[in-house]
Scaffold this active site. Sequence first.
Site, PDB file in Angstrom:
ATOM      1  N   HIS A 116       0.668  -1.238  -0.017  1.00 35.87           N
ATOM      2  CA  HIS A 116       0.063  -0.154  -0.032  1.00 35.87           C
ATOM      3  C   HIS A 116       0.897   1.420  -0.044  1.00 35.87           C
ATOM      4  O   HIS A 116       1.744   1.267   0.838  1.00 35.87           O
ATOM      5  CB  HIS A 116      -0.999  -0.022   1.229  1.00 35.87           C
ATOM      6  CG  HIS A 116      -1.884   0.928   1.439  1.00 35.87           C
ATOM      7  ND1 HIS A 116      -2.171   1.594   2.625  1.00 35.87           N
ATOM      8  CD2 HIS A 116      -2.640   1.682   0.493  1.00 35.87           C
ATOM      9  CE1 HIS A 116      -2.999   2.435   2.286  1.00 35.87           C
ATOM     10  NE2 HIS A 116      -3.505   2.494   1.154  1.00 35.87           N
TER      11      HIS A 116
ATOM     12  N   HIS B 107      -1.001  11.290  -1.343  1.00 29.79           N
ATOM     13  CA  HIS B 107      -2.339  10.722  -0.987  1.00 29.79           C
ATOM     14  C   HIS B 107      -3.442  11.930  -0.677  1.00 29.79           C
ATOM     15  O   HIS B 107      -4.619  11.995  -1.319  1.00 29.79           O
ATOM     16  CB  HIS B 107      -2.156  10.302   0.201  1.00 29.79           C
ATOM     17  CG  HIS B 107      -3.550   9.374   0.621  1.00 29.79           C
ATOM     18  ND1 HIS B 107      -4.311  10.211   1.229  1.00 29.79           N
ATOM     19  CD2 HIS B 107      -4.194   8.400   0.414  1.00 29.79           C
ATOM     20  CE1 HIS B 107      -5.288   9.571   1.629  1.00 29.79           C
ATOM     21  NE2 HIS B 107      -5.433   8.342   1.116  1.00 29.79           N
TER      22      HIS B 107
HETATM   23  O1  G3P Z   1      -6.125   1.716  -3.519  1.00 32.12           O
HETATM   24  C1  G3P Z   1      -6.424   1.071  -2.097  1.00 32.12           C
HETATM   25  C2  G3P Z   1      -5.983   2.400  -1.181  1.00 32.12           C
HETATM   26  O2  G3P Z   1      -5.129   2.995  -1.352  1.00 32.12           O
HETATM   27  C3  G3P Z   1      -7.367   3.236  -1.141  1.00 32.12           C
HETATM   28  O3  G3P Z   1      -7.529   4.041  -0.077  1.00 32.12           O
HETATM   29  O4  G3P Z   1      -7.101   6.129   0.975  1.00 32.12           O
HETATM   30  O5  G3P Z   1      -5.414   4.723   1.039  1.00 32.12           O
HETATM   31  O6  G3P Z   1      -5.855   5.651  -1.053  1.00 32.12           O
HETATM   32  P1  G3P Z   1      -6.300   5.288   0.481  1.00 32.12           P
HETATM   33 MG    MG Z   2      -4.579   4.785  -2.461  1.00 32.41          MG
END
Ligand code: G3P
Ligand code: MG
Length: 251
Positions: A18, A60
Site C-alpha cells: 500500500h 495521497h
Molecule cells: O487503493 C487502495 C487504497 O489505497 C485506497 O485508500 O485512502 O489509502 O488511497 P487510500
Molecule cells: Mg490509495
Amino acid sequence: MSQLQLRSPWPYPAVVAHRGGGAMAPENTLAGFRAGIAHGYRAAECDVKLSADNVCFLLHDDAVDRTSNGQGLAAELSMASLAQLDGGAWKGAAFAGEALPTFANVAAYCQAQGMLLNVEIKPCPGREEETGRLVAQEAARLWAGAAVPPLLSSFSAEALRAAQHAEPALPRAWLVEEVPANWQAMLQEMDCIALHCDHSTLTREQATAIKAAGYQLLCYTVNELARAREIMGWGVDSVCTDRLDLLPAVR
Ligand code: G3P
Ligand code: MG
C-alpha cells in the site's frame, strides 16, 4: 472487436504494498518502493494526482502538509515547487531528503525492478476529469511496449470514465468503501476488470457474487494475517497492505 476484448488483464498478485512500501517508509515515495522490493514484493499501489501545472506526481492527500515539510493544496503548487519539498523527514530522520516523486520517476523504477503497479487516480477536488485523462495518457506513454501494463483504479467514477475514454486498453478497477447495489452495472459501464473494496465492509456473499460474475477482487487495507486468510478463503484475489511482513505468510 468489442472494447472488452481490447482491454488488457492484470495478474493480481496475492499481496500488494500500500502506498509504495506500506508502513515501512514514507508513503508514496521511492523509499517506499525500495522497501517493497527489499521485502520481496512484486506489486505496489500508489496515489497519483496533478500538480498545478499538470505534472502527474505521487501524493495521497489534497494538501502537502501531512506528508511533507510544505504547506498548501497540491492543486495550487507547481511541480517545481513540489520538487523542493522534503517528503520523508515526517516519517523519521532516516528518510530526510526523500522527494515527492513524479509518476515518471516511479514508472521507471518499477519497470527496472520488475514491479507491477496499481495506480490509484486520486484527483484533487474539481479536477476529476483532467486527472483521469492525463494520468491514463501518461501511464500509456510510460509503459508503452511493457509486458504488463499498470492497473488504473479510482474512487472517482468521473476520473475512471475519463481514463477509459483516453486509454481504453489500460486495465481499470473501481474503488469503493462499500460494495453498492449497482456494482455490476457500474463495472460493466466503465469496462472494469475488478472491484477494489474496503475489507472491513465486504461480506462473503458479496465476494462470492463478484467472483461468480468473473471480476477480480482486491481488498484494502488488510493489516492482519488472519483477516487476509479469511477473505482470501472467500475468493479475494489480492490484499493491499501496510504490513509488508504479511507477504511470506500469505504466500
Ligand atoms: O487503493 C487502495 C487504497 O489505497 C485506497 O485508500 O485512502 O489509502 O488511497 P487510500
Ligand atoms: Mg490509495
